[in-house]
Enzyme design. Sequence first.
Site, PDB file in Angstrom:
ATOM      1  CG  ASN A   1      81.635  28.655  45.084  1.00  9.27           C
ATOM      2  OD1 ASN A   1      80.844  28.036  44.367  1.00  9.27           O
ATOM      3  ND2 ASN A   1      82.817  29.050  44.646  1.00  9.27           N
TER       4      ASN A   1
ATOM      5  NE  ARG B   1      80.934  29.962  40.746  1.00  7.18           N
ATOM      6  CZ  ARG B   1      81.258  28.748  40.336  1.00  7.18           C
ATOM      7  NH1 ARG B   1      81.347  27.753  41.206  1.00  7.18           N
ATOM      8  NH2 ARG B   1      81.498  28.518  39.057  1.00  7.18           N
TER       9      ARG B   1
ATOM     10  CG  HIS C   1      84.737  29.307  35.073  1.00 13.23           C
ATOM     11  ND1 HIS C   1      85.043  28.528  33.973  1.00 13.23           N
ATOM     12  CD2 HIS C   1      84.308  28.452  36.028  1.00 13.23           C
ATOM     13  CE1 HIS C   1      84.816  27.257  34.254  1.00 13.23           C
ATOM     14  NE2 HIS C   1      84.361  27.193  35.492  1.00 13.23           N
TER      15      HIS C   1
ATOM     16  NE  ARG D   1      80.994  20.619  33.774  1.00 14.08           N
ATOM     17  CZ  ARG D   1      81.120  21.810  34.341  1.00 14.08           C
ATOM     18  NH1 ARG D   1      80.593  22.871  33.750  1.00 14.08           N
ATOM     19  NH2 ARG D   1      81.764  21.958  35.478  1.00 14.08           N
TER      20      ARG D   1
ATOM     21  CD  GLU E   1      85.453  30.896  41.589  1.00 13.76           C
ATOM     22  OE1 GLU E   1      84.976  30.701  40.458  1.00 13.76           O
ATOM     23  OE2 GLU E   1      85.588  29.998  42.442  1.00 13.76           O
TER      24      GLU E   1
END
Length: 418
Positions: free
Chosen positions: A20, A102, A190, A250, A394
């Site tokens: 990842n 990922r 996501h 962000r 994940e």
Amino acid sequence: MSPRHADRYPTRGELVLVLNCGSSSIKFALFDVGQSPLPRMPAWNGKVQGIGGPSPTYGQTGIEPAPVALDADHPYRSALRRIREGVAERLGGRRLAAVAHRVVHGGNRYAAPVRIDARVLGDLEGYTPLAPLHQPFALEAIGILLRENPALPQVACFDTAFHHTLPQVEQVLPLPFDAWQRGLRRYGFHGLSYEYMATALAERHGALAQGRCVVAHLGSGASLCAMQGLRSVATTMGFSALDGLMMGTRTGAIDPGALLYLMEIEKLSLAEVGDVLYHRSGLLGVSGISSEPRAIVRHEDDAGEAGERARLALALYVRRIVREIGAMAAVLGGLELLAFTAGVGEHSVFIRERVCRDLAFLGVALDPAANAAHAPVISASGSRVRVGVEPTNEEWVAARDAIALLAQGTHRTAQSRS
């Protein structure tokens, strides 16, 4: 890390590595394929952090993060080499069956995991402008492994894939229609986290999870996903990972007129505007302190501007979450289950408390003791909405999906989205 019979389906005693990759870190996890069902906990995992910075660290199962020396000219490649050395040490004669990655953006072409070759890698490089904080680094790792160990199967697992169930009315952007035809649309992100939540919430909450559910993935990046029947029906991130909630650095959703103003009146270049949107805004930009809520909250009682900005940053962060949960509830026609996940969602007691406080109009009532303990269910007994905390996973999703793809005996599963 040299594979044998690389195209065979992973079997007992073999391992799958999950990478990842972010802009300054690589998380890694090694899963034992021989156990069925696939264990949720990896056999070994860890993280290289601070890549490209002055003080990178390396941590792994049983060992706290410690300083690590990386090649100053090629720090990312050096970090990947360190991880591969660790993998080799743990194989113990067993075979590495595959590497699952990922990959944040699959565009409108890839809506399922895919075996990576040079053509697929070229496709994915074209999506880099849509996810510049993540896509280049995952692809760099993929490219290195393709060159150095081409027989080792690599599988891309996409953050956009879970949202392919979005109805067209949620995908279309209110631009001229030919923009839709060119691929400008809401993709959502996501997805690996939400895919795991669809599994975990069903296990924990049963039939309730099949109903009107909102998952709040709150980390350095943040988004919401409205689920019905455990499928994505709305989400806050859109064409890029800049949309929706206010994040660590962000902006989240912002008036495009403000961007035109920055460029036309304040004369910021395109690169400078990009830097503002991705790296200098959000919690960090408003507070001037940090991108982490837990760091900012320590300054809420400071005197003067420092305290005012700390309070404002957290108030705005919570306000945007609450506003968007309200929007998700409107799309769903109500709300039955709210689940918090990811770094902030799983660990920040005060953020959960403030969000739930402001959702009282939906019938949300919090159990303070359960919230303080990060319990799986943190809502009070009389709450009309069940509220939960569910750690995401994940890496397990990526490993599971890679194994399933290799079991099909196919090299590529590309699905177009219309």
